[in-house]
Design a protein around this motif. Structure first.
Motif, PDB file in Angstrom:
ATOM      1  N   ALA A 148       0.843  -1.196   0.000  1.00 28.17           N
ATOM      2  CA  ALA A 148       0.000   0.000   0.000  1.00 28.17           C
ATOM      3  C   ALA A 148       0.880   1.249   0.000  1.00 28.17           C
ATOM      4  O   ALA A 148       1.927   1.282   0.656  1.00 28.17           O
ATOM      5  N   PRO A 149       0.500   2.297  -0.713  1.00 25.58           N
ATOM      6  CA  PRO A 149       1.357   3.475  -0.850  1.00 25.58           C
ATOM      7  C   PRO A 149       1.504   4.310   0.423  1.00 25.58           C
ATOM      8  O   PRO A 149       2.532   4.957   0.614  1.00 25.58           O
ATOM      9  N   HIS A 150       0.492   4.319   1.281  1.00 31.55           N
ATOM     10  CA  HIS A 150       0.562   5.081   2.529  1.00 31.55           C
ATOM     11  C   HIS A 150       0.858   4.145   3.699  1.00 31.55           C
ATOM     12  O   HIS A 150       0.411   2.992   3.707  1.00 31.55           O
ATOM     13  N   THR A 151       1.600   4.658   4.687  1.00 27.02           N
ATOM     14  CA  THR A 151       2.009   3.839   5.823  1.00 27.02           C
ATOM     15  C   THR A 151       1.775   4.558   7.143  1.00 27.02           C
ATOM     16  O   THR A 151       2.171   5.715   7.321  1.00 27.02           O
ATOM     17  N   LEU A 152       1.139   3.842   8.060  1.00 30.75           N
ATOM     18  CA  LEU A 152       1.066   4.253   9.464  1.00 30.75           C
ATOM     19  C   LEU A 152       2.023   3.363  10.241  1.00 30.75           C
ATOM     20  O   LEU A 152       1.816   2.153  10.332  1.00 30.75           O
ATOM     21  N   ASP A 153       3.098   3.944  10.759  1.00 32.47           N
ATOM     22  CA  ASP A 153       3.986   3.225  11.667  1.00 32.47           C
ATOM     23  C   ASP A 153       3.536   3.554  13.085  1.00 32.47           C
ATOM     24  O   ASP A 153       3.515   4.728  13.480  1.00 32.47           O
ATOM     25  N   VAL A 154       3.194   2.523  13.845  1.00 31.69           N
ATOM     26  CA  VAL A 154       2.657   2.738  15.189  1.00 31.69           C
ATOM     27  C   VAL A 154       3.607   2.102  16.201  1.00 31.69           C
ATOM     28  O   VAL A 154       3.744   0.880  16.269  1.00 31.69           O
ATOM     29  N   PHE A 155       4.278   2.941  16.982  1.00 25.88           N
ATOM     30  CA  PHE A 155       5.250   2.491  17.976  1.00 25.88           C
ATOM     31  C   PHE A 155       4.532   2.303  19.305  1.00 25.88           C
ATOM     32  O   PHE A 155       4.074   3.279  19.927  1.00 25.88           O
ATOM     33  N   LEU A 156       4.446   1.047  19.738  1.00 28.69           N
ATOM     34  CA  LEU A 156       3.663   0.712  20.926  1.00 28.69           C
ATOM     35  C   LEU A 156       4.484  -0.101  21.917  1.00 28.69           C
ATOM     36  O   LEU A 156       5.325  -0.909  21.534  1.00 28.69           O
ATOM     37  N   ASP A 157       4.185   0.113  23.200  1.00 26.52           N
ATOM     38  CA  ASP A 157       4.779  -0.683  24.265  1.00 26.52           C
ATOM     39  C   ASP A 157       3.673  -1.484  24.933  1.00 26.52           C
ATOM     40  O   ASP A 157       2.643  -0.930  25.320  1.00 26.52           O
ATOM     41  N   TYR A 158       3.879  -2.769  25.062  1.00 29.50           N
ATOM     42  CA  TYR A 158       2.846  -3.650  25.607  1.00 29.50           C
ATOM     43  C   TYR A 158       2.436  -3.314  27.044  1.00 29.50           C
ATOM     44  O   TYR A 158       1.354  -3.718  27.476  1.00 29.50           O
ATOM     45  N   VAL A 159       3.277  -2.640  27.795  1.00 31.27           N
ATOM     46  CA  VAL A 159       2.910  -2.302  29.171  1.00 31.27           C
ATOM     47  C   VAL A 159       2.587  -0.818  29.326  1.00 31.27           C
ATOM     48  O   VAL A 159       2.624  -0.270  30.424  1.00 31.27           O
TER      49      VAL A 159
ATOM     50  N   SER B 258       5.955   5.904  23.786  1.00 32.62           N
ATOM     51  CA  SER B 258       4.811   5.241  23.151  1.00 32.62           C
ATOM     52  C   SER B 258       3.523   5.842  23.715  1.00 32.62           C
ATOM     53  O   SER B 258       3.501   6.269  24.881  1.00 32.62           O
ATOM     54  N   PRO B 259       2.474   5.853  22.900  1.00 32.31           N
ATOM     55  CA  PRO B 259       2.504   5.554  21.475  1.00 32.31           C
ATOM     56  C   PRO B 259       3.011   6.746  20.669  1.00 32.31           C
ATOM     57  O   PRO B 259       2.732   7.890  21.002  1.00 32.31           O
ATOM     58  N   THR B 260       3.777   6.457  19.635  1.00 28.47           N
ATOM     59  CA  THR B 260       4.160   7.445  18.638  1.00 28.47           C
ATOM     60  C   THR B 260       3.710   6.906  17.285  1.00 28.47           C
ATOM     61  O   THR B 260       3.930   5.731  16.990  1.00 28.47           O
ATOM     62  N   VAL B 261       3.079   7.757  16.501  1.00 28.04           N
ATOM     63  CA  VAL B 261       2.553   7.326  15.203  1.00 28.04           C
ATOM     64  C   VAL B 261       3.172   8.168  14.100  1.00 28.04           C
ATOM     65  O   VAL B 261       3.238   9.399  14.207  1.00 28.04           O
ATOM     66  N   LEU B 262       3.636   7.501  13.058  1.00 30.13           N
ATOM     67  CA  LEU B 262       4.180   8.180  11.889  1.00 30.13           C
ATOM     68  C   LEU B 262       3.238   7.968  10.708  1.00 30.13           C
ATOM     69  O   LEU B 262       2.706   6.865  10.517  1.00 30.13           O
TER      70      LEU B 262
ATOM     71  N   ILE C 129       6.433  12.026  11.958  1.00 30.81           N
ATOM     72  CA  ILE C 129       5.653  11.931  13.192  1.00 30.81           C
ATOM     73  C   ILE C 129       4.379  12.756  13.065  1.00 30.81           C
ATOM     74  O   ILE C 129       4.415  13.932  12.692  1.00 30.81           O
ATOM     75  N   ALA C 130       3.261  12.131  13.363  1.00 34.19           N
ATOM     76  CA  ALA C 130       1.953  12.802  13.328  1.00 34.19           C
ATOM     77  C   ALA C 130       1.540  13.092  14.761  1.00 34.19           C
ATOM     78  O   ALA C 130       0.836  12.297  15.397  1.00 34.19           O
ATOM     79  N   ASN C 131       1.987  14.232  15.267  1.00 36.97           N
ATOM     80  CA  ASN C 131       1.749  14.563  16.673  1.00 36.97           C
ATOM     81  C   ASN C 131       0.281  14.740  17.009  1.00 36.97           C
ATOM     82  O   ASN C 131      -0.116  14.658  18.175  1.00 36.97           O
ATOM     83  N   GLU C 132      -0.540  14.990  15.976  1.00 36.79           N
ATOM     84  CA  GLU C 132      -1.953  15.217  16.251  1.00 36.79           C
ATOM     85  C   GLU C 132      -2.691  13.937  16.622  1.00 36.79           C
ATOM     86  O   GLU C 132      -3.769  13.986  17.227  1.00 36.79           O
ATOM     87  N   ILE C 133      -2.145  12.787  16.280  1.00 33.00           N
ATOM     88  CA  ILE C 133      -2.822  11.520  16.572  1.00 33.00           C
ATOM     89  C   ILE C 133      -2.745  11.225  18.059  1.00 33.00           C
ATOM     90  O   ILE C 133      -1.688  11.304  18.679  1.00 33.00           O
ATOM     91  N   SER C 134      -3.882  10.879  18.640  1.00 33.08           N
ATOM     92  CA  SER C 134      -3.988  10.644  20.077  1.00 33.08           C
ATOM     93  C   SER C 134      -4.516   9.242  20.352  1.00 33.08           C
ATOM     94  O   SER C 134      -5.295   8.689  19.558  1.00 33.08           O
ATOM     95  N   SER C 135      -4.120   8.703  21.480  1.00 29.08           N
ATOM     96  CA  SER C 135      -4.623   7.387  21.880  1.00 29.08           C
ATOM     97  C   SER C 135      -6.115   7.427  22.182  1.00 29.08           C
ATOM     98  O   SER C 135      -6.769   6.376  22.218  1.00 29.08           O
ATOM     99  N   SER C 136      -6.651   8.609  22.377  1.00 28.83           N
ATOM    100  CA  SER C 136      -8.082   8.742  22.675  1.00 28.83           C
ATOM    101  C   SER C 136      -8.940   8.814  21.422  1.00 28.83           C
ATOM    102  O   SER C 136     -10.167   8.856  21.503  1.00 28.83           O
ATOM    103  N   TRP C 137      -8.314   8.818  20.236  1.00 28.79           N
ATOM    104  CA  TRP C 137      -9.068   8.921  18.993  1.00 28.79           C
ATOM    105  C   TRP C 137     -10.006   7.730  18.811  1.00 28.79           C
ATOM    106  O   TRP C 137      -9.645   6.577  19.062  1.00 28.79           O
ATOM    107  N   GLY C 138     -11.211   8.061  18.317  1.00 31.12           N
ATOM    108  CA  GLY C 138     -12.172   7.045  17.951  1.00 31.12           C
ATOM    109  C   GLY C 138     -12.452   7.098  16.468  1.00 31.12           C
ATOM    110  O   GLY C 138     -11.675   7.662  15.688  1.00 31.12           O
ATOM    111  N   GLU C 139     -13.594   6.571  16.060  1.00 33.64           N
ATOM    112  CA  GLU C 139     -13.921   6.482  14.640  1.00 33.64           C
ATOM    113  C   GLU C 139     -13.969   7.849  13.963  1.00 33.64           C
ATOM    114  O   GLU C 139     -13.474   8.007  12.839  1.00 33.64           O
ATOM    115  N   ARG C 140     -14.552   8.848  14.620  1.00 34.57           N
ATOM    116  CA  ARG C 140     -14.687  10.166  14.002  1.00 34.57           C
ATOM    117  C   ARG C 140     -13.327  10.781  13.702  1.00 34.57           C
ATOM    118  O   ARG C 140     -13.079  11.262  12.580  1.00 34.57           O
TER     119      ARG C 140
END
Length: 206
Positions: A19-30, A174-178, A183-194
């Protein structure tokens, strides 16, 4: 962002690898915030990127293991994720969700009286429960210490790869999303469908 070929089947957790677009999601299990965004990935993003979804073939999500050493068990749980990526790559995301669901068992205080071997035994039991019993033995073999005093386990090199990748790209927490490598600083762990829907409508151009 590049991904070691041996990880492509496991760590591309949504969408198609080309896929041409990529979301890299850096996550820590704890990390509790990582757990929140993992649930959103599973409930909101995977259907959108799946065959027949609105962004089928346009976006992929890559899971990036983000070890946070201030959490004492972080190394062990990420070893576990990478071991599952080896023995059952098609079950990596399922195991990751199970590990996020059980993350409180691996927080600092619950693991403070456990030895590394005992933590790995708990993780082996989680593999048997969430993946399959027949994968528990090969998993345990991968996370068992080698015979040399400081040789690590059989997925130590995989762990080094993920840590080096994070460091060279300046990922600290974590989480950091690219999005497409930035880096897309606007992305939040609280984001839902909207919020995710609005973000993708603006960003998906291919």
């Amino acid at each position: 962002m590049a991904l070691q070929p041996s990880f492509q089947r496991a760590l591309v957790i949504a969408g198609k690898y080309d896929a041409p677009h990529t979301l890299d999601v850096f996550l820590d299990y704890v990390c509790p915030f990582s757990a929140k965004i993992a649930l959103a990935i599973d409930s909101v993003l995977k259907p959108l990127f799946a065959p027949g979804g609105k962004y089928d073939g346009k976006v992929k999500v890559i899971f990036r293991n983000q070890v946070q050493p201030w959490h004492a068990s972080s190394t062990f749980v990420h070893e576990a994720g990478l071991a599952v990526a080896r023995v059952a790559p098609e079950e990596f995301w399922k195991f990751s969700l199970a590990l996020f669901a059980a993350q409180r068992d691996y927080f600092d205080i619950p693991t403070s009286t456990l030895t590394p071997t005992e933590i790995r035994e708990k993780l082996t039991a989680l593999v048997a429960e969430s993946v399959s019993e027949d994968k528990a033995a090969p998993f345990k073999d991968l996370v068992t210490l080698k015979t040399t005093p400081n040789g690590g386990v059989d997925v130590t090199d995989d762990l080094k790869y993920t840590i080096k990748f994070s460091r060279q790209n300046g990922i600290h927490v974590s989480p950091t999303v690219l999005w497409d490598g930035l880096i897309a600083n606007e992305i939040s762990s609280s984001w839902g469908e909207r919020e995710w829907t609005e973000f993708l409508e603006k960003k998906v151009t291919a």
